[in-house]
Enzyme design. Sequence first.
Site, PDB file in Angstrom:
ATOM      1  N   SER A  55      10.474   6.423  -7.976  1.00 37.55           N
ATOM      2  CA  SER A  55      10.207   7.225  -9.169  1.00 37.55           C
ATOM      3  C   SER A  55      11.499   7.652  -9.862  1.00 37.55           C
ATOM      4  CB  SER A  55       9.398   8.464  -8.805  1.00 37.55           C
ATOM      5  OG  SER A  55       8.217   8.101  -8.131  1.00 37.55           O
TER       6      SER A  55
HETATM    7  N1  SAH Z   1       7.424   8.347  -4.204  1.00 40.66           N
HETATM    8  C1  SAH Z   1       7.911   6.989  -4.242  1.00 40.66           C
HETATM    9  C2  SAH Z   1       7.296   6.237  -5.403  1.00 40.66           C
HETATM   10  C3  SAH Z   1       6.552   5.081  -4.902  1.00 40.66           C
HETATM   11  S1  SAH Z   1       5.508   4.254  -6.078  1.00 40.66           S
HETATM   12  C4  SAH Z   1       9.420   6.929  -4.275  1.00 40.66           C
HETATM   13  O1  SAH Z   1      10.068   7.970  -4.436  1.00 40.66           O
HETATM   14  O2  SAH Z   1       9.971   5.855  -4.082  1.00 40.66           O
HETATM   15  C5  SAH Z   1       3.911   4.663  -5.415  1.00 40.66           C
HETATM   16  C6  SAH Z   1       3.647   4.224  -4.003  1.00 40.66           C
HETATM   17  O3  SAH Z   1       2.293   4.555  -3.710  1.00 40.66           O
HETATM   18  C7  SAH Z   1       3.769   2.723  -3.728  1.00 40.66           C
HETATM   19  O4  SAH Z   1       4.719   2.529  -2.713  1.00 40.66           O
HETATM   20  C8  SAH Z   1       2.354   2.294  -3.268  1.00 40.66           C
HETATM   21  O5  SAH Z   1       2.374   1.336  -2.223  1.00 40.66           O
HETATM   22  C9  SAH Z   1       1.808   3.619  -2.766  1.00 40.66           C
HETATM   23  N2  SAH Z   1       0.350   3.739  -2.720  1.00 40.66           N
HETATM   24  C10 SAH Z   1      -0.568   3.320  -3.634  1.00 40.66           C
HETATM   25  N3  SAH Z   1      -1.805   3.663  -3.230  1.00 40.66           N
HETATM   26  C11 SAH Z   1      -1.672   4.313  -2.037  1.00 40.66           C
HETATM   27  C12 SAH Z   1      -2.606   4.912  -1.123  1.00 40.66           C
HETATM   28  N4  SAH Z   1      -3.924   4.903  -1.346  1.00 40.66           N
HETATM   29  N5  SAH Z   1      -2.107   5.482  -0.004  1.00 40.66           N
HETATM   30  C13 SAH Z   1      -0.767   5.508   0.248  1.00 40.66           C
HETATM   31  N6  SAH Z   1       0.146   4.948  -0.570  1.00 40.66           N
HETATM   32  C14 SAH Z   1      -0.305   4.361  -1.701  1.00 40.66           C
END
Ligand code: SAH
Length: 201
Positions: A55
Amino acid sequence: MDAEALVSKLRARISDERVLAAVRSVPREHFVAPEQAASAYDDAPLPIGNGQTISQPTVVARMCELLELAGTDRVLDVGTGSGYHAAVLSRLCAHVWGVERDRRLARHAARALAAAGIDNVTVIAGDGALGLPEEAPFDAINVAATARRAVPSALEEQLALGGRLVAPVARGDDERLVLVCRRAKGLERRALEPVRFVPLR
Ligand code: SAH
């Protein structure tokens, strides 16, 4: 940009000094792909593999500010991805439980957090839309993937009294941060500014 330049940029939108200090203290280069190292302190989302992104720091800081964390708080992070957002949260609370659906990303996040010297984050591979009932209730819940129509009810149910939850929610093309607070009289929900996240699957 370096961490100091990044924090100066964040000051335009973020006033909570604790949050700014947390961003300054997290080495973002540990959480980006090696080929992105030169961009680690840009205020931009960056690819972390499998079509997912780390993010944007402004958004991470804003969500941390909205959660009004205390040093004693127990926090759930849904969609831990690279682990960067969990790392910033970890500087502002007692412990973070991070749930990431993609096993490979979950493994990477755990490694990056250890390499950054962060020892109060537990990363779990699984479906974060279900929350983490065995560790509930949480003082704060951070969601980094967009839910359709509403925040998953399992997450709202795992909020402690006085607890805060922030999540991107999409209704049609309108995608915004939603802040949920559990008060004695029930849940209070507020829609805030527009954002763009990957979908919660
Ligand atoms: N907070 C992260 C942003 C990751 S993007 C950072 O700082 O890097 C969002 C993430 O949510 C992705 O890695 C995706 O795999 C995950 N995701 C999507 N649906 C999900 C679910 N139902 N449970 C857990 N993770 C999920």
